[in-house]
Design a protein around this motif. Structure first.
Motif, mmCIF file in Angstrom:
data_model
loop_
_atom_site.group_PDB
_atom_site.id
_atom_site.type_symbol
_atom_site.label_atom_id
_atom_site.label_comp_id
_atom_site.label_asym_id
_atom_site.label_seq_id
_atom_site.Cartn_x
_atom_site.Cartn_y
_atom_site.Cartn_z
ATOM 1 N N ARG A 1 0.828 -1.191 0.000
ATOM 2 C CA ARG A 1 0.000 0.000 0.000
ATOM 3 C C ARG A 1 0.867 1.246 0.000
ATOM 4 O O ARG A 1 0.487 2.258 -0.573
ATOM 5 C CB ARG A 1 -0.950 -0.021 1.188
ATOM 6 C CG ARG A 1 -2.070 -1.049 1.005
ATOM 7 C CD ARG A 1 -3.099 -0.949 2.069
ATOM 8 N NE ARG A 1 -2.478 -1.221 3.359
ATOM 9 C CZ ARG A 1 -3.141 -1.538 4.445
ATOM 10 N NH1 ARG A 1 -4.427 -1.636 4.414
ATOM 11 N NH2 ARG A 1 -2.521 -1.771 5.564
ATOM 12 N N ALA A 2 2.044 1.160 0.625
ATOM 13 C CA ALA A 2 2.944 2.318 0.633
ATOM 14 C C ALA A 2 3.364 2.656 -0.794
ATOM 15 O O ALA A 2 3.453 3.831 -1.167
ATOM 16 C CB ALA A 2 4.166 2.041 1.499
ATOM 17 N N PHE A 3 3.635 1.623 -1.602
ATOM 18 C CA PHE A 3 3.984 1.803 -3.016
ATOM 19 C C PHE A 3 2.887 2.605 -3.717
ATOM 20 O O PHE A 3 3.152 3.578 -4.422
ATOM 21 C CB PHE A 3 4.140 0.413 -3.640
ATOM 22 C CG PHE A 3 4.692 0.402 -5.036
ATOM 23 C CD1 PHE A 3 6.050 0.440 -5.257
ATOM 24 C CD2 PHE A 3 3.848 0.316 -6.126
ATOM 25 C CE1 PHE A 3 6.565 0.401 -6.541
ATOM 26 C CE2 PHE A 3 4.340 0.273 -7.411
ATOM 27 C CZ PHE A 3 5.710 0.323 -7.618
ATOM 28 N N ARG A 4 1.623 2.212 -3.497
ATOM 29 C CA ARG A 4 0.467 2.887 -4.090
ATOM 30 C C ARG A 4 0.365 4.325 -3.585
ATOM 31 O O ARG A 4 0.183 5.258 -4.364
ATOM 32 C CB ARG A 4 -0.813 2.115 -3.747
ATOM 33 C CG ARG A 4 -2.079 2.811 -4.169
ATOM 34 C CD ARG A 4 -3.292 2.066 -3.573
ATOM 35 N NE ARG A 4 -4.520 2.728 -3.870
ATOM 36 C CZ ARG A 4 -5.118 3.606 -3.076
ATOM 37 N NH1 ARG A 4 -4.578 3.923 -1.920
ATOM 38 N NH2 ARG A 4 -6.248 4.157 -3.434
ATOM 39 N N ASP A 5 0.468 4.512 -2.275
ATOM 40 C CA ASP A 5 0.320 5.848 -1.686
ATOM 41 C C ASP A 5 1.372 6.817 -2.211
ATOM 42 O O ASP A 5 1.071 7.960 -2.520
ATOM 43 C CB ASP A 5 0.385 5.765 -0.159
ATOM 44 C CG ASP A 5 -0.805 5.013 0.434
ATOM 45 O OD1 ASP A 5 -1.809 4.798 -0.287
ATOM 46 O OD2 ASP A 5 -0.713 4.628 1.614
ATOM 47 N N ILE A 6 2.605 6.368 -2.337
ATOM 48 C CA ILE A 6 3.677 7.231 -2.842
ATOM 49 C C ILE A 6 3.455 7.543 -4.316
ATOM 50 O O ILE A 6 3.644 8.679 -4.757
ATOM 51 C CB ILE A 6 5.063 6.595 -2.591
ATOM 52 C CG1 ILE A 6 5.357 6.626 -1.088
ATOM 53 C CG2 ILE A 6 6.151 7.315 -3.377
ATOM 54 C CD1 ILE A 6 6.572 5.849 -0.667
ATOM 55 N N ALA A 7 3.038 6.534 -5.088
ATOM 56 C CA ALA A 7 2.765 6.755 -6.516
ATOM 57 C C ALA A 7 1.676 7.815 -6.691
ATOM 58 O O ALA A 7 1.794 8.717 -7.528
ATOM 59 C CB ALA A 7 2.356 5.452 -7.183
ATOM 60 N N ILE A 8 0.629 7.740 -5.886
ATOM 61 C CA ILE A 8 -0.454 8.732 -5.958
ATOM 62 C C ILE A 8 0.056 10.109 -5.545
ATOM 63 O O ILE A 8 -0.236 11.114 -6.192
ATOM 64 C CB ILE A 8 -1.653 8.286 -5.101
ATOM 65 C CG1 ILE A 8 -2.317 7.077 -5.756
ATOM 66 C CG2 ILE A 8 -2.651 9.423 -4.906
ATOM 67 C CD1 ILE A 8 -3.370 6.393 -4.892
ATOM 68 N N LYS A 9 0.850 10.148 -4.474
ATOM 69 C CA LYS A 9 1.406 11.417 -3.997
ATOM 70 C C LYS A 9 2.274 12.078 -5.072
ATOM 71 O O LYS A 9 2.297 13.293 -5.220
ATOM 72 C CB LYS A 9 2.239 11.196 -2.728
ATOM 73 C CG LYS A 9 2.740 12.487 -2.086
ATOM 74 C CD LYS A 9 3.675 12.203 -0.912
ATOM 75 C CE LYS A 9 2.870 11.965 0.325
ATOM 76 N NZ LYS A 9 3.727 11.881 1.533
ATOM 77 N N LEU A 10 2.986 11.253 -5.858
ATOM 78 C CA LEU A 10 3.843 11.769 -6.929
ATOM 79 C C LEU A 10 3.065 12.083 -8.204
ATOM 80 O O LEU A 10 3.645 12.514 -9.197
ATOM 81 C CB LEU A 10 4.970 10.776 -7.229
ATOM 82 C CG LEU A 10 5.989 10.570 -6.113
ATOM 83 C CD1 LEU A 10 6.947 9.444 -6.462
ATOM 84 C CD2 LEU A 10 6.739 11.857 -5.829
ATOM 85 N N GLY A 11 1.767 11.813 -8.199
ATOM 86 C CA GLY A 11 0.932 12.136 -9.351
ATOM 87 C C GLY A 11 0.894 11.071 -10.429
ATOM 88 O O GLY A 11 0.458 11.335 -11.548
ATOM 89 N N ALA A 12 1.311 9.847 -10.111
ATOM 90 C CA ALA A 12 1.293 8.765 -11.109
ATOM 91 C C ALA A 12 -0.145 8.347 -11.391
ATOM 92 O O ALA A 12 -0.995 8.343 -10.509
ATOM 93 C CB ALA A 12 2.088 7.571 -10.596
ATOM 94 N N ASP A 13 -0.411 8.014 -12.637
ATOM 95 C CA ASP A 13 -1.724 7.509 -13.034
ATOM 96 C C ASP A 13 -1.684 5.986 -12.919
ATOM 97 O O ASP A 13 -1.057 5.313 -13.721
ATOM 98 C CB ASP A 13 -2.040 7.936 -14.470
ATOM 99 C CG ASP A 13 -3.375 7.417 -14.958
ATOM 100 O OD1 ASP A 13 -4.179 6.962 -14.101
ATOM 101 O OD2 ASP A 13 -3.617 7.465 -16.171
ATOM 102 N N LEU A 14 -2.361 5.464 -11.924
ATOM 103 C CA LEU A 14 -2.349 4.027 -11.672
ATOM 104 C C LEU A 14 -3.479 3.306 -12.402
ATOM 105 O O LEU A 14 -3.625 2.092 -12.251
ATOM 106 C CB LEU A 14 -2.451 3.749 -10.170
ATOM 107 C CG LEU A 14 -1.308 4.285 -9.315
ATOM 108 C CD1 LEU A 14 -1.586 4.048 -7.845
ATOM 109 C CD2 LEU A 14 0.003 3.659 -9.717
ATOM 110 N N GLY A 15 -4.246 4.057 -13.200
ATOM 111 C CA GLY A 15 -5.417 3.549 -13.892
ATOM 112 C C GLY A 15 -5.388 2.090 -14.281
ATOM 113 O O GLY A 15 -6.118 1.273 -13.745
ATOM 114 N N GLU A 16 -4.574 1.699 -15.239
ATOM 115 C CA GLU A 16 -4.548 0.331 -15.755
ATOM 116 C C GLU A 16 -3.447 -0.528 -15.118
ATOM 117 O O GLU A 16 -3.302 -1.694 -15.462
ATOM 118 C CB GLU A 16 -4.329 0.356 -17.276
ATOM 119 C CG GLU A 16 -5.431 1.063 -18.042
ATOM 120 C CD GLU A 16 -6.761 0.311 -17.980
ATOM 121 O OE1 GLU A 16 -6.746 -0.920 -18.116
ATOM 122 O OE2 GLU A 16 -7.793 0.976 -17.790
#
Length: 172
Positions: A1-16
């Motif tokens: 979940r930390a991987f996801r949270d940091i990606a979102i914080k950095l503005g990554a589009d996790l869509g697909e």
């Protein structure tokens, strides 16, 4: 979940994107770690142990011996080192527990992270046991605890459940 949270914080589009998890095991892990020359006197082993009526043969083992408490403690240094290298150099979320590794990577990487981890261990003089490899997938078993990571990006969930064989053994 930390991987996801940091990606979102950095503005990554996790869509697909989806996350996968896999595993590795080192055969003869203790043989990767040399013994200090000053400690070789403690690594004298009889071959074959206890043979009666035959000439007694002894050898010095230049690697850590399995079953010694000191071998377990000293090997931990190597597994922590390997975990740190994988995290810092390869950028992989890797967890080591002695000779077992749990690896997470993006599904779009098609196993590249797991392959890179194997090549890094080869460069250090070791290798993983091919028949014990768990290819990256939505679920993986690490030390008897199965984890599911395919909902990590979409729902922020990582599910855990015991290995089926452990449930059966407990019930029996």
């Amino acid at each position: 979940r930390a991987f996801r949270d940091i990606a979102i914080k950095l503005g990554a589009d996790l869509g697909e994107m989806t996350l996968e998890s896999g595993g590795e095991d080192m055969p003869d892990a203790y043989l990767l770690c040399p013994v200090a020359p000053s400690d070789l006197a403690f690594n004298v082993v009889e071959i074959p142990p206890g043979a009666k009526g035959k000439e007694r043969l002894f050898i010095i083992v230049y690697a850590m011996l399995f079953g010694f408490r000191s071998s377990v403690s000293n090997f931990t240094r190597f597994s922590v080192f390997l975990q740190s290298l994988a995290r810092r150099i390869l950028g992989l979320p890797v967890t080591m527990f002695y000779d077992d590794a749990s690896i997470q990577d993006l599904a779009s990487a098609k196993g590249a992270g797991q392959m890179a981890l194997g090549k890094m261990l080869q460069a250090l003089g070791g290798g993983f046991k091919p028949e014990k490899q768990q290819a990256l997938a939505a679920t993986s078993d690490f030390l008897g605890l199965v984890h599911r990571v395919d909902k990590t990006f979409t729902e922020g969930i990582v599910e855990f459940f015991p290995r089926e064989a452990l449930i059966t053994k407990t019930v029996d």
